[in-house]
Design a protein around this motif. Sequence first.
Motif, mmCIF file in Angstrom:
data_model
loop_
_atom_site.group_PDB
_atom_site.id
_atom_site.type_symbol
_atom_site.label_atom_id
_atom_site.label_comp_id
_atom_site.label_asym_id
_atom_site.label_seq_id
_atom_site.Cartn_x
_atom_site.Cartn_y
_atom_site.Cartn_z
ATOM 1 N N ILE A 50 0.834 -1.196 0.000
ATOM 2 C CA ILE A 50 0.000 0.000 0.000
ATOM 3 C C ILE A 50 0.873 1.252 0.000
ATOM 4 C CG2 ILE A 50 -1.821 1.255 1.200
ATOM 5 C CD1 ILE A 50 -2.578 -1.382 2.560
ATOM 6 N N VAL A 100 -11.122 -0.241 0.517
ATOM 7 C CA VAL A 100 -11.153 -1.566 -0.099
ATOM 8 C C VAL A 100 -12.339 -1.588 -1.059
ATOM 9 C CG1 VAL A 100 -11.294 -4.048 0.300
ATOM 10 C CG2 VAL A 100 -10.243 -2.565 2.033
ATOM 11 N N THR A 117 -8.470 -7.112 -6.088
ATOM 12 C CA THR A 117 -9.251 -5.885 -5.931
ATOM 13 C C THR A 117 -8.350 -4.749 -5.448
ATOM 14 O OG1 THR A 117 -11.411 -5.123 -5.151
ATOM 15 C CG2 THR A 117 -9.952 -6.093 -3.508
ATOM 16 N N VAL A 160 -6.880 -2.108 -3.100
ATOM 17 C CA VAL A 160 -6.815 -1.710 -1.689
ATOM 18 C C VAL A 160 -5.835 -0.543 -1.656
ATOM 19 C CG1 VAL A 160 -6.241 -2.390 0.670
ATOM 20 C CG2 VAL A 160 -7.240 -4.077 -0.913
ATOM 21 N N ILE A 207 -5.547 -8.157 2.548
ATOM 22 C CA ILE A 207 -4.267 -7.937 1.892
ATOM 23 C C ILE A 207 -3.997 -8.963 0.809
ATOM 24 C CG2 ILE A 207 -2.730 -9.290 3.396
ATOM 25 C CD1 ILE A 207 -2.178 -5.646 2.278
ATOM 26 N N ALA A 261 -5.503 -7.988 -2.533
ATOM 27 C CA ALA A 261 -5.120 -6.701 -3.110
ATOM 28 C C ALA A 261 -4.341 -6.873 -4.407
ATOM 29 C CB ALA A 261 -4.294 -5.911 -2.104
#
Length: 343
Positions: A123, A139, A256, A258, A315, A318
């Motif tokens: 991130i 998210v 997805t 994040v 996580i 992500a």
Amino acid sequence: MTRPHLWGTTALVASAALTLTACGGSGDDGGIGTINFYSPETADMTEEIAAAFEDQVGGKVTVTSGGTNEIVNQMLAEQDNPRGDVWYGGGGFMPFEFAKENGLLEAYTPDVVADLDLFDGPIQMRDDEWYWIGADIFVLGLAYNTELVSEDELPETWAELADERWRDEIQLPNPAASGTATLFVLSQVMLQGEDAAWEYFDRVVENASAIPDSGAGPTQAVAQGEASLGVAFEFMPYQLQEQQGAPVEFHVPADTPVLVNPITLIADGPNPEGGQRFIEWFLSPEGQQIRADWHYLVANDEVDMRIPLSVADVIDHAMDLDIDWVSDNYDATRQQWADRYGS
């Protein structure tokens, strides 16, 4: 898996389309003056944030609310005479990268997070030159109505939204107005490639019962039983659970986005000193707690969270986000959506 450490307490649309709210203060602004606060986030929450700053620090905060892209377009229209001081939120960092490239942002390193690392795991927590700082973790996933869809029916991948199974059962926001939807579109173009992604969107749009301008619109439709699934950020269904007792939950598909939802100083705003004071407070535990109470997953992991979700829970879902690609393609992708499906 333990939750990654994020940071501790030291650590062109007419402006008439937007909503202005002036929060009343005590009359003594402590020399801070008026701060013009732009945000597409939950209107009641941003007004509460503004009032809390006035009460705890001073000054007067005027809130401008609207869709993410409305706010970006307003800042572009005002660039020769900026009226905003602080901008918070917009479906993640993508519109902030676009704004940075267009000279709309001012670099600023808040003392409260001066030791914040550029990355925490996958991130990115801030801009490498401090043009924006991550305030919350967003998210992207699916709000679903628990009375209409069982857990074992939920899509495990975003690709499944194109299946005929979901004809007239899904909603997504309009990328021409919503940062939430812009993130959805950009992430799928990155994952699938240009041609495959637009063929995919053709099928998703055909399945959609509605494409509202508001990023929260699909979740509201799901809560009311008007749709089974809605593209959403995690805080949206949790807010409706508490506020309405709605039968809505949140599901995270594989691969997805994040990412952080930032705050920034607007370049050449009328009150830069006040804007800096606001950002320092906003990133403090006091400022963070207000958003946590609104079911946001805030970036300060010492704040009490109100949602049954942590970064550790998502996580592994992500995807990697190419910030340079996002910046280069942000506006063109929104325009391509508008040209293809209408604004």
